[in-house]
Design a protein around this motif. Structure first.
Motif, PDB file in Angstrom:
ATOM      1  N   GLY A 162      -3.860   4.419  -1.791  1.00 32.80           N
ATOM      2  CA  GLY A 162      -2.752   3.223  -1.496  1.00 32.80           C
ATOM      3  C   GLY A 162      -3.426   1.843  -1.988  1.00 32.80           C
ATOM      4  N   LYS A 193      -8.721  -4.901  -3.814  1.00 34.32           N
ATOM      5  CA  LYS A 193      -7.501  -5.712  -3.221  1.00 34.32           C
ATOM      6  C   LYS A 193      -7.485  -6.878  -4.275  1.00 34.32           C
ATOM      7  CE  LYS A 193      -3.789  -6.622  -0.990  1.00 34.32           C
ATOM      8  NZ  LYS A 193      -2.694  -6.056  -1.187  1.00 34.32           N
ATOM      9  N   THR A 229      -3.211  -0.457  -4.593  1.00 32.49           N
ATOM     10  CA  THR A 229      -2.288  -0.844  -5.720  1.00 32.49           C
ATOM     11  C   THR A 229      -1.906  -2.173  -5.709  1.00 32.49           C
ATOM     12  OG1 THR A 229       0.030  -0.369  -6.458  1.00 32.49           O
ATOM     13  CG2 THR A 229      -0.468  -0.273  -4.057  1.00 32.49           C
ATOM     14  N   GLN A 230      -1.855  -2.817  -6.889  1.00 31.48           N
ATOM     15  CA  GLN A 230      -1.445  -4.153  -7.572  1.00 31.48           C
ATOM     16  C   GLN A 230       0.134  -4.411  -7.107  1.00 31.48           C
ATOM     17  OE1 GLN A 230      -4.249  -6.307 -10.281  1.00 31.48           O
ATOM     18  NE2 GLN A 230      -3.396  -4.613 -11.411  1.00 31.48           N
ATOM     19  N   SER A 231       0.793  -3.307  -6.863  1.00 28.65           N
ATOM     20  CA  SER A 231       2.427  -3.163  -6.733  1.00 28.65           C
ATOM     21  C   SER A 231       3.089  -3.780  -8.164  1.00 28.65           C
ATOM     22  CB  SER A 231       2.969  -3.880  -5.593  1.00 28.65           C
ATOM     23  OG  SER A 231       2.204  -3.389  -4.489  1.00 28.65           O
ATOM     24  N   LEU A 232       2.278  -3.806  -9.332  1.00 28.95           N
ATOM     25  CA  LEU A 232       3.040  -4.049 -10.404  1.00 28.95           C
ATOM     26  C   LEU A 232       3.236  -2.899 -11.321  1.00 28.95           C
ATOM     27  CD1 LEU A 232       0.720  -7.166 -11.342  1.00 28.95           C
ATOM     28  CD2 LEU A 232       3.124  -7.219 -10.725  1.00 28.95           C
ATOM     29  N   GLU A 233       4.558  -2.424 -11.793  1.00 29.14           N
ATOM     30  CA  GLU A 233       4.955  -1.339 -12.484  1.00 29.14           C
ATOM     31  C   GLU A 233       3.893  -0.951 -13.443  1.00 29.14           C
ATOM     32  OE1 GLU A 233       9.043  -1.030 -11.850  1.00 29.14           O
ATOM     33  OE2 GLU A 233       8.968   1.115 -12.369  1.00 29.14           O
ATOM     34  N   ARG A 266       0.819  -1.329  -0.097  1.00 31.52           N
ATOM     35  CA  ARG A 266       0.131  -0.064  -0.025  1.00 31.52           C
ATOM     36  C   ARG A 266       0.997   1.452   0.158  1.00 31.52           C
ATOM     37  NH1 ARG A 266      -3.075   0.824   5.316  1.00 31.52           N
ATOM     38  NH2 ARG A 266      -1.047   1.829   5.776  1.00 31.52           N
ATOM     39  N   GLU A 267       1.817   1.367   0.749  1.00 25.76           N
ATOM     40  CA  GLU A 267       2.716   2.261   0.849  1.00 25.76           C
ATOM     41  C   GLU A 267       3.774   2.755  -0.404  1.00 25.76           C
ATOM     42  OE1 GLU A 267       1.639   4.621   2.766  1.00 25.76           O
ATOM     43  OE2 GLU A 267       0.301   3.361   3.720  1.00 25.76           O
ATOM     44  N   GLY A 268       3.642   1.702  -1.178  1.00 23.64           N
ATOM     45  CA  GLY A 268       4.646   1.791  -2.439  1.00 23.64           C
ATOM     46  C   GLY A 268       6.009   1.658  -1.925  1.00 23.64           C
ATOM     47  N   TYR A 307      -4.553 -10.188  -5.530  1.00 24.75           N
ATOM     48  CA  TYR A 307      -3.040 -10.459  -5.795  1.00 24.75           C
ATOM     49  C   TYR A 307      -2.868 -11.114  -7.087  1.00 24.75           C
ATOM     50  CZ  TYR A 307      -3.268 -10.212  -0.551  1.00 24.75           C
ATOM     51  OH  TYR A 307      -3.466  -9.657   0.640  1.00 24.75           O
ATOM     52  N   HIS A 308      -1.484 -10.841  -7.444  1.00 17.79           N
ATOM     53  CA  HIS A 308      -1.244 -11.191  -8.846  1.00 17.79           C
ATOM     54  C   HIS A 308      -1.477 -12.732  -8.982  1.00 17.79           C
ATOM     55  CE1 HIS A 308       1.997 -10.634 -12.083  1.00 17.79           C
ATOM     56  NE2 HIS A 308       0.441 -10.336 -12.399  1.00 17.79           N
ATOM     57  N   ASN A 353       8.679   0.920  -4.599  1.00 14.78           N
ATOM     58  CA  ASN A 353       9.107   2.200  -5.466  1.00 14.78           C
ATOM     59  C   ASN A 353      10.546   2.459  -5.082  1.00 14.78           C
ATOM     60  OD1 ASN A 353       7.080   2.734  -7.193  1.00 14.78           O
ATOM     61  ND2 ASN A 353       5.849   3.630  -5.647  1.00 14.78           N
ATOM     62  N   ARG A 400       3.036 -13.044  -4.095  1.00 15.10           N
ATOM     63  CA  ARG A 400       2.110 -12.628  -5.290  1.00 15.10           C
ATOM     64  C   ARG A 400       1.747 -11.062  -5.009  1.00 15.10           C
ATOM     65  NH1 ARG A 400      -0.369 -17.335  -7.590  1.00 15.10           N
ATOM     66  NH2 ARG A 400       0.199 -19.117  -6.476  1.00 15.10           N
ATOM     67  N   ARG A 443       4.649   8.640  -6.429  1.00 19.51           N
ATOM     68  CA  ARG A 443       5.218   8.332  -7.377  1.00 19.51           C
ATOM     69  C   ARG A 443       4.450   7.200  -8.515  1.00 19.51           C
ATOM     70  NH1 ARG A 443       7.365   3.235 -10.233  1.00 19.51           N
ATOM     71  NH2 ARG A 443       9.091   4.071 -11.372  1.00 19.51           N
ATOM     72  N   THR A 444       3.673   6.506  -7.959  1.00 19.49           N
ATOM     73  CA  THR A 444       2.710   5.409  -8.647  1.00 19.49           C
ATOM     74  C   THR A 444       1.497   6.548  -9.394  1.00 19.49           C
ATOM     75  OG1 THR A 444       2.915   3.919  -6.864  1.00 19.49           O
ATOM     76  CG2 THR A 444       1.151   3.454  -8.562  1.00 19.49           C
ATOM     77  N   GLY A 453       5.983   6.943  -1.797  1.00 19.96           N
ATOM     78  CA  GLY A 453       5.578   5.717  -2.444  1.00 19.96           C
ATOM     79  C   GLY A 453       4.257   5.792  -3.103  1.00 19.96           C
ATOM     80  N   ARG A 454       3.374   6.423  -2.732  1.00 15.95           N
ATOM     81  CA  ARG A 454       2.129   6.415  -3.277  1.00 15.95           C
ATOM     82  C   ARG A 454       2.014   7.478  -4.335  1.00 15.95           C
ATOM     83  NH1 ARG A 454      -2.527   6.526   1.354  1.00 15.95           N
ATOM     84  NH2 ARG A 454      -1.570   4.779   2.813  1.00 15.95           N
TER      85      ARG A 454
END
Lengths: 326, 472
Positions: B113, B185, B115-119, A60-62, B187-188, A65, A94, B54-55, B51-52
């Motif tokens: 916040g 929410k 996010t899937q955290s996949l660029e 969540r907090e990235g 998960y990949h 990055n 995952r 930048r996305t 962190g947020r």
């Protein structure tokens, strides 16, 4: 003949699709069917509910990055962080969180390197622990309680094992607890290289109590040690090395032992049977500080101990607390 | 405005204006995060932390500015090259509204916040579904209009647009396959090494098919149109097109050099990355040879320099990229500021110059008028050029410096620098980089003003025209 394709949109679109799929199949779909893409190390444990909650916070907090989670098999990288990353460490990841930018240090080997208390202080206010760091502060996470129901839903989605009690316990934990729990399990599947051995515990400090060495050691100490052991060695996150209970123990800490612990961290400490190893422990500094530097730190520590030992018990402590001269 | 195209042109204008709004938002956020890098106190709230944000920066510029401009300008190109209005004008207008709602929701959810955290695929699953719907609407209109075209041959730009439509669909759908775990929410679907491989197959190619192929479509259409010079070689563009479309999808693994990904995938990825220099330079050479008939156009035709500098940065980008893929280079610069330096040459150089020049061409054309001010356009050109060059150069210098410091050893064989010692060396460069970003933004503000004033001029002209017959 072939030129006709540019006046036949459907044929053209199909041809483009085939061209696009060729590389996709060889590079993306085909590897999926190979076992080498699904390895799992024997020591790898699935995330607990608390750790997964921490990973959710990390996502969540990235954090990804700025922080990578993959140590490349390069000599200096292994020296800096620890054993290089293995494919089999990530079976439960995952998505993967290897990252693409290392604005802050790599975290793949962060688990167990430092005590929980260090992480708590650091996450809450990074600049207090690491001066000139550019990391944002996350102290507000201490006030955010976890939601057991949503963590349970996340565990179910991933098919990870848990007990009802583990889920119930989450109600009393905060996002900060979870993040620390996640941090401390990073890299758990790969055995840490034991730093013990190879140190001569009877070695004598070549600099002795030379004033130049003490002064140089003070600078190094302030940079690398003061964060945990206090500006003057009174302790904090890590133990004091000038407290009476240590100083009065006969034979405590030969110069060689101090050298070994600084260079090799907690593993050495454990190996030579010294107490005081709390959750986590001390990271090895052998890769960051050259031997001469470590000996100078030992000189400084010795000077501090002598200084403390010569004072009346209790008196210096009060002075210290009231911010008196020292 | 030509009556037959009037409705569709308003739609195109809507996309251009939307893209401009998102551009300003994304650029300001970019400036904020660049300052946060050396002033952590500016992380003043959880939603505003680096962190947020930048996305938010990458998504709003990639999807808001990028896709917005691609939708609008591709619709325009399709109409010109098929010699007819869009097949489904109302669908394109509905798509415009959905697009803006989608980007707004992306902005809000990413700041919260989710996010899937996949660029470049951070948006959570409900937004992914919205994007797929938007893309299908776009595809139906583009392919549909091409099917009922009034021009037998499909020109080069249409090839690139069709490739964009197909490739983005495949990439986006596969990489966003996820296990839902809540309303926002997921998960990949893929784990570990596999997750990494799918993500970078996507990550590299989404850049390729959003920031390369549609931009090439613009280049191949607007560059000859604005200069009046025909493309130098049709044959070269054919070879370049097919080898690019075929070669691109093999290359994603160069993002995972020295990672735990199996070596053969990394190596094959690197090999195809080197191969990709050829088709990329096919377009560069075609562009140079086209203006080569009359380099004087660089002086007299204000748009020519946008396009030529744009394609030059594309050429530099596509040599620098493959160089970075090589193991020996990757081990030095990977994970450092070199990489943002590289990315921003492509986005601030190639993409921004080509897209803004295309907009300068389209807006007056739709109103049958001229640009508000060529002087302002030239000012915009020099500001964004200088801003981008400083930005990229500081990134490269910092990257090499930090990469070298990470690897430096003392004579005793221990690491020479702690991580913090390597980090603080970046601070002076990060200051300069923020300054570069600010210069770039000023240039873009000049562009926005110029476009808005041109539209105002066009609308006044239109109002005058419709008033004239009524008075007569």
């Amino acid at each position: 003949m072939a030129g006709k394709i540019y006046s036949k949109p459907i044929v053209f679109t199909l041809a483009v699709t085939v061209a696009v799929l060729a590389g996709s199949i060889v590079m993306m779909a085909y590897p999926m069917m190979r076992p080498e893409m699904h390895p799992k190390l024997e020591n790898l444990r699935p995330f607990t509910a608390l750790q997964l909650a921490g990973r959710d916070v990390y996502q969540r907090e990235g954090c990804v990055n700025c922080h990578t989670q993959t140590v490349r098999p390069l000599r200096t990288e292994v020296m800096r962080y620890g054993e290089y990353s293995k494919a089999g460490e990530f079976a439960y990841d995952r998505p993967f969180l290897w990252g693409s930018k290392r604005t802050g240090p790599d975290l793949a080997r962060e688990g167990g390197k430092r005590p929980d208390a260090w992480h708590l202080a650091h996450y809450a206010n990074p600049q207090v622990v690491v001066p000139r760091s550019n990391m944002p502060a996350y102290g507000w996470m201490k006030a955010n309680k976890l939601d057991p129901a949503s963590v349970k839903a996340h565990m179910d989605a991933l098919g990870l094992p848990y007990t009802a009690q583990q889920i119930a316990e989450l109600a009393t934990r905060t996002e900060m607890d979870a993040l620390i729990a996640y941090t401390q399990q990073l890299g758990h599947a790969v055995e840490k290289k034991k730093m013990a051995g190879g140190f001569d515990l009877a070695a004598v400090n070549p600099f002795g109590s030379s004033p130049q060495a003490i002064a140089a050691g003070a600078v190094l100490y302030a940079q690398s040690c003061a964060v945990c052991h206090g500006d003057e060695g009174h302790g904090g996150i890590g133990p004091s090395f000038i407290a009476k209970k240590f100083l009065e123990q006969p034979g405590y800490g030969t110069d060689g032992e101090y050298f070994a612990i600084i260079a090799g961290g907690s593993d050495v400490k454990k190996a030579i049977g010294r107490p005081g190893l709390a959750d986590g422990g001390m990271e090895p500094f052998g890769a960051q500080i050259p031997p001469d530097g470590i000996w100078r730190i030992v000189s400084f520590i010795r000077a501090q101990q002598l200084h403390e030992g010569s004072e009346q018990p209790g008196v210096e402590k009060r002075e210290h607390e009231t911010g008196g001269k020292h | 405005m030509n009556e037959e195209y009037r409705y569709d042109y308003k739609t195109v204008e809507g996309y251009i204006l939307s893209a401009i709004v998102w551009a300003v938002v994304g650029l300001v956020v970019g400036l904020l995060i660049s300052v946060q890098l050396f002033a952590p106190a500016l992380n003043f709230a959880p939603w505003a932390s680096f962190g947020r944000m930048r996305t938010v920066h990458t998504n709003i510029l990639g999807f808001g500015l990028g896709i917005g401009a691609v939708f609008g300008l591709c619709f325009y190109i399709v109409m010109r090259l098929t010699r007819r209005p869009l097949l489904f004008p109302k669908l394109a207008r509905l798509q415009l509204w959905l697009f803006n709602v989608g980007i707004l929701l992306a902005l809000v959810t990413l700041a919260m916040g989710y996010t899937q955290s996949l660029e470049y695929a951070e948006m959570e699953w409900p937004l992914d579904i919205a994007i797929v719907i938007l893309w299908v609407m776009f595809a139906v209109n583009v392919i549909g209009t091409i099917l009922v075209r009034r021009e037998e041959q499909m020109y080069i730009s249409l090839w690139y647009i069709i490739a964009t439509v197909v490739a983005i669909a495949v990439l986006y759908i596969v990489n966003n396959l996820a296990i839902p775990a809540g309303p926002l929410k997921s998960y990949h679907l893929f784990a570990g090494v596999n997750s990494a491989n799918v993500e970078w197959w996507y990550g590299h190619n989404v850049v390729g098919f959003l920031f390369t192929t549609p931009i090439l479509a613009m280049f191949y259409y607007f560059f000859p149109k604005s200069t009046g010079l025909p493309i130098y070689s049709h044959r070269l563009s054919i070879v370049a097109f097919w080898s690019l479309v075929f070669g691109y999808l093999w290359t994603g693994a160069h993002h995972l050099v020295y990672s735990p990904l199996p070596d053969w995938i990394q190596t094959l990825g690197i090999v195809f990355t080197l191969f990709l220099i050829a088709p990329s330079w096919g377009s560069v050479v075609n562009g140079y040879a086209t203006i080569g008939e009359d380099w004087g156009r660089m002086k007299t035709d204000y748009l020519a320099k946008f396009f030529i500098l744009g394609i030059t940065f594309y050429g530099l980008q596509t040599v620098q990229g493959p160089t970075q893929g090589l193991r020996v280079v990757s081990q030095l610069i990977h994970f450092t500021d070199w990489v943002p330096g590289h990315v921003h040459m492509g986005t601030m150089g190639w993409v921004a110059l080509t897209v803004t020049a295309s907009i300068y061409y389209v807006i007056p054309k739709m109103y049958g008028t001229e640009i508000f001010s060529v002087k302002l356009a030239n000012l915009h050109f020099w500001l964004v050029l200088v801003g981008q060059l400083i930005y990229s150069a500081t990134g490269w210098i910092t990257g090499i410096q930090q990469g070298a410091m990470w690897k430096a050893l003392t004579p005793e064989g221990t690491l020479k620098y702690t991580f913090m010692e390597t980090l603080v060396k970046n601070y002076p460069y990060w200051h300069v980089r923020s300054l570069a970003g600010a210069i770039f933004i000023v240039g873009m503000v000049v562009f926005v003003l110029n476009v808005l004033l041109t539209i105002q001029k066009g609308r006044a002209l239109e109002a005058g025209k419709s008033a004239a017959p009524a008075a007569a």
